[in-house]
Scaffold this motif. Structure first.
Motif, PDB file in Angstrom:
ATOM      1  N   GLN A  86       0.820  -1.243   0.168  1.00  0.00           N
ATOM      2  CA  GLN A  86       0.058  -0.025   0.092  1.00  0.00           C
ATOM      3  C   GLN A  86       0.868   1.299   0.189  1.00  0.00           C
ATOM      4  O   GLN A  86       0.545   2.252  -0.702  1.00  0.00           O
ATOM      5  CB  GLN A  86      -0.958  -0.089   1.157  1.00  0.00           C
ATOM      6  N   ARG A  89       2.506   1.754  -3.515  1.00  0.00           N
ATOM      7  CA  ARG A  89       1.658   2.411  -4.487  1.00  0.00           C
ATOM      8  C   ARG A  89       1.268   3.850  -4.258  1.00  0.00           C
ATOM      9  O   ARG A  89       1.058   4.624  -4.996  1.00  0.00           O
ATOM     10  CB  ARG A  89       0.205   1.587  -4.358  1.00  0.00           C
ATOM     11  N   ALA A  90       1.023   4.149  -2.930  1.00  0.00           N
ATOM     12  CA  ALA A  90       1.086   5.551  -2.614  1.00  0.00           C
ATOM     13  C   ALA A  90       2.017   6.306  -2.817  1.00  0.00           C
ATOM     14  O   ALA A  90       1.729   7.493  -3.198  1.00  0.00           O
ATOM     15  CB  ALA A  90       0.517   5.657  -1.006  1.00  0.00           C
ATOM     16  N   PHE A  95      -1.050   5.442 -11.075  1.00  0.00           N
ATOM     17  CA  PHE A  95      -1.964   4.846 -11.843  1.00  0.00           C
ATOM     18  C   PHE A  95      -2.826   5.819 -12.566  1.00  0.00           C
ATOM     19  O   PHE A  95      -3.264   6.753 -12.092  1.00  0.00           O
ATOM     20  CB  PHE A  95      -2.735   4.056 -10.963  1.00  0.00           C
ATOM     21  N   GLN A 110      -9.437  18.777  -4.966  1.00  0.00           N
ATOM     22  CA  GLN A 110      -9.521  17.707  -3.920  1.00  0.00           C
ATOM     23  C   GLN A 110      -8.955  16.343  -4.164  1.00  0.00           C
ATOM     24  O   GLN A 110      -8.603  15.609  -3.316  1.00  0.00           O
ATOM     25  CB  GLN A 110     -10.853  17.612  -3.307  1.00  0.00           C
ATOM     26  N   LEU A 114      -6.287  14.370  -1.815  1.00  0.00           N
ATOM     27  CA  LEU A 114      -6.691  13.313  -1.176  1.00  0.00           C
ATOM     28  C   LEU A 114      -5.527  12.357  -1.278  1.00  0.00           C
ATOM     29  O   LEU A 114      -4.754  11.759  -0.114  1.00  0.00           O
ATOM     30  CB  LEU A 114      -7.899  12.872  -1.949  1.00  0.00           C
ATOM     31  N   VAL A 115      -4.673  11.859  -2.591  1.00  0.00           N
ATOM     32  CA  VAL A 115      -3.804  10.956  -2.661  1.00  0.00           C
ATOM     33  C   VAL A 115      -2.534  11.222  -1.649  1.00  0.00           C
ATOM     34  O   VAL A 115      -1.805  10.661  -1.382  1.00  0.00           O
ATOM     35  CB  VAL A 115      -3.404  10.820  -4.140  1.00  0.00           C
ATOM     36  N   GLU A 117      -2.617  12.818   0.981  1.00  0.00           N
ATOM     37  CA  GLU A 117      -2.822  12.835   2.450  1.00  0.00           C
ATOM     38  C   GLU A 117      -2.831  11.205   2.881  1.00  0.00           C
ATOM     39  O   GLU A 117      -2.369  10.919   4.068  1.00  0.00           O
ATOM     40  CB  GLU A 117      -4.560  12.776   2.592  1.00  0.00           C
ATOM     41  N   PHE A 118      -2.951  10.447   1.719  1.00  0.00           N
ATOM     42  CA  PHE A 118      -2.370   8.854   2.329  1.00  0.00           C
ATOM     43  C   PHE A 118      -1.150   8.606   2.562  1.00  0.00           C
ATOM     44  O   PHE A 118      -0.644   7.920   3.531  1.00  0.00           O
ATOM     45  CB  PHE A 118      -2.420   7.948   1.031  1.00  0.00           C
ATOM     46  N   ARG A 162      -3.025  13.634 -10.753  1.00  0.00           N
ATOM     47  CA  ARG A 162      -3.228  12.505  -9.528  1.00  0.00           C
ATOM     48  C   ARG A 162      -2.158  11.652  -9.397  1.00  0.00           C
ATOM     49  O   ARG A 162      -1.638  11.454  -8.243  1.00  0.00           O
ATOM     50  CB  ARG A 162      -4.579  11.938  -9.562  1.00  0.00           C
TER      51      ARG A 162
END
Lengths: 240, 369
Positions: A86, A89-90, A95, A110, A114-115, A117-118, A162
């Motif tokens: 995980q 990927r983050a 992708f 946003q 958002l990504v 924030e992971f 993104r």
């Protein structure tokens, strides 16, 4: 090959994937070996059902290979736990999907915040980075809009933004131009090429789009799960 | 994240409305049950609580007046009052008695007391005055409202007609209401002039309650039970709860189950509808805790909106119920509201926990489908 003296981002060693349904076995990927270096754009070309997407999902670690190994950034994916995958990927893999797959409930800005924030990036830093990325991809004016208000081409640009948000070294794109009109598709092809060359990203694209051949460093023709070297050369000659 | 959680909830406004409505109704139900519990608790024992005594004396083996019988005679009172440690022993007679109005009979918890002694009368008079003579009666406020009794109206009990001189509060036990007459009148109604239920005892100056209690027990061994005020109050509360709490608890549990089911169902439907979003989020590296926090945010948002809706509708609804069904005595306190809010928060977390198990079965590979 000019990139051989560099450290490969992706290494596939005799990779195979077989799916079983009742007593029926399907070889989706057969004995694929491949190395992808920074700044390389690899095109996986082939008909539907040839195993392109399966190969992408193997590279991303979404499925386990039946045989062979996947190394990402020098490390065997089989040694990764769920959480490590995980995080990988983050932080290191971006992708781009055929259907863009933006979160409709969130604005463009946003979606990109958002990504980040992971990985625990602060909101203000994430926002700043997202705005810079949007400007870089010439879509700064779309920041406040929602995916439903965008054209298909704009959606794919946002999806690429993104994918870049966390400084991923590897971009995996599954049919990125399939749902785009010709002009928009060409712009996305150019954009992916630009990212590869100017940002040193490794990009692996699975596509039907013959125009991708013109910007690819290497074209791998996949048929019945296996790479067919002769067919790729023929395709490239035809295109170029 | 909160914005995302909120956006996904409001994507289906009609469903959101029904869900909030359903949860709000469950919250109103819980608030109502607590309010009615408090109302019945206060209404049942306020009479005892306000008649502060050093001791309550009942027949041997009796321990409460709500769901037990105690028969003593006025002679017991004389014996008790003769003791050195006792200042006064005010007699009270409690009867279930029928009141007839326009051909219809209804029952009250008729309480006979001696007004000149002060003990045993209504805890609060909200209109008119207390009983002074044998021809007068004080009625509970809810009873008076339900049967349309006003001050100076006649009340028919058996063959006698009394006049309403006062209206009391804190005397509504939901299933029955207290009414107050003189002891002499109550005894006359049952044709036993010397019978009483219990005595409210005050200790004489210079004696400790323990000394007086020991003296009473010694002098009247085997005839009576002596309880200090708090023990007697607790006995009656316990009896009231034994009869009432199972009923309230059953409805409350149903409310809790319904609330949890509605919330879990909506959250689960949301997860299924957002399946692709969740798959994409997983594919692009969302940690599981992020997705869990998303579900928890949605659950808490739903709970907050529903609680607000419930609170806004609760007080007008209570006012309406009190007007339409006056014997339903409800008392709502800030502590009850806080308790319900906390309970709803806990239930929403539980619902989120039930629903978020579905996330495990959403795979990032689905984003490539």
């Amino acid at each position: 090959m000019k990139t051989n003296n560099r450290f490969p981002i992706v290494q596939l060693e005799n990779l195979s994937k077989t799916f079983r349904q009742n007593d029926h076995f399907t070889n989706a990927v057969c004995d694929v070996s491949l190395q992808v270096y920074p700044g390389e754009l690899i095109l996986l070309l082939g008909p539907s059902g040839s195993g392109k997407t399966t190969l992408l999902t193997l590279i991303a670690g979404f499925i386990q290979p039946s045989a062979g190994k996947v190394r990402l950034f020098g490390q065997d994916l089989q040694t990764y736990g769920k959480r490590d995958l995980q995080k990988l990927r983050a932080g290191k893999v971006g992708f781009v999907f055929q259907n863009f797959l933006l979160i409709d409930a969130l604005s463009v800005l946003q979606n990109i915040v958002l990504v980040q924030e992971f990985l625990g990036t602060s909101r203000s830093a994430a926002k700043k980075k997202a705005l810079a990325l949007l400007a870089q991809l010439d879509i700064a004016k779309l920041a406040g809009r929602f995916p439903k208000q965008l054209s298909q081409g704009e959606k794919q640009r946002v999806a690429i933004a993104r994918a870049l948000a966390n400084n991923a070294g590897l971009i995996i794109a599954d049919e990125p131009t399939a749902n785009l009109e010709s002009t928009q598709g060409f712009e996305i092809i150019q954009l992916l090429h630009r990212l590869t060359k100017s940002h040193g990203k490794s990009v692996i694209v699975a596509s039907h789009d013959q125009r991708m051949i013109s910007v690819a460093d290497r074209v791998l023709y996949i048929e019945d799960g296996a790479i067919r070297p002769g067919k790729a050369s023929a395709q490239m000659s035809l295109q170029r | 994240m909160f914005q995302y959680a909120f956006h996904t909830l409001k994507k289906q406004p009609q469903r959101l409305l029904f869900t909030v409505g359903g949860i709000a109704l469950c919250i109103v139900l819980m608030l109502f049950l607590l309010a009615i519990y408090r109302g019945v608790k206060d209404g049942s024992v306020e009479f005892i609580r306000e008649n502060r005594a050093d001791f309550w004396i009942l027949q041997r083996n009796a321990w409460n007046i709500l769901r037990g019988s105690s028969l003593l005679s006025t002679g017991h009172g004389m014996l008790i009052e003769d003791l050195d440690g006792v200042d006064s022993a005010a007699p009270i007679l409690l009867l279930l008695s029928g009141i007839e109005k326009e051909g219809e009979m209804t029952t009250v918890f008729l309480t006979g007391f001696q007004p000149e002694r002060g003990a045993g009368g209504p805890p609060h008079i909200v209109e008119g005055r207390n009983v002074e003579s044998d021809e007068e009666i004080v009625l509970d406020k809810a009873f008076a409202q339900k049967y349309d009794y006003q001050l100076r109206d006649p009340v028919h009990i058996q063959d006698d007609t009394l006049t309403v001189v006062g209206i009391s509060s804190g005397t509504n036990a939901l299933v029955i209401q207290y009414a107050f007459v003189t002891l002499k009148r109550a005894q006359a109604l049952i044709r036993f002039p010397n019978i009483v239920t219990c005595f409210v005892v005050q200790v004489a100056d210079g004696y400790s309650p323990e000394q007086s209690a020991a003296e009473i027990r010694e002098e009247m061994a085997g005839m009576i039970e002596v309880y200090d005020h708090q023990t007697f109050l607790d006995n009656n509360i316990r009896e009231m709860e034994a009869g009432f709490l199972p009923f309230i608890s059953t409805i409350a549990i149903i409310g809790i189950i319904v609330l949890t089911a509605i919330l879990s169902l909506l959250l689960s439907i949301n997860i299924l509808e957002q399946r692709q979003d969740f798959a994409v989020l997983k594919a692009i590296g969302s940690p599981l805790r992020f997705l869990r926090r998303l579900i928890v945010s949605q659950a808490l948002m739903l709970a907050a909106i529903s609680t607000l809706a419930a609170l806004l509708s609760f007080f007008p609804m209570i006012a309406l119920i009190e007007t339409m069904v006056p014997e339903v005595s409800v008392i709502s306190t800030p502590a009850q509201i806080i308790a319900v809010i906390l309970a709803v928060a806990i239930l929403s977390l539980l619902s989120a926990g039930i629903s978020m198990r579905r996330i495990r079965h959403i795979y990032p590979l689905e984003a490539f489908a």
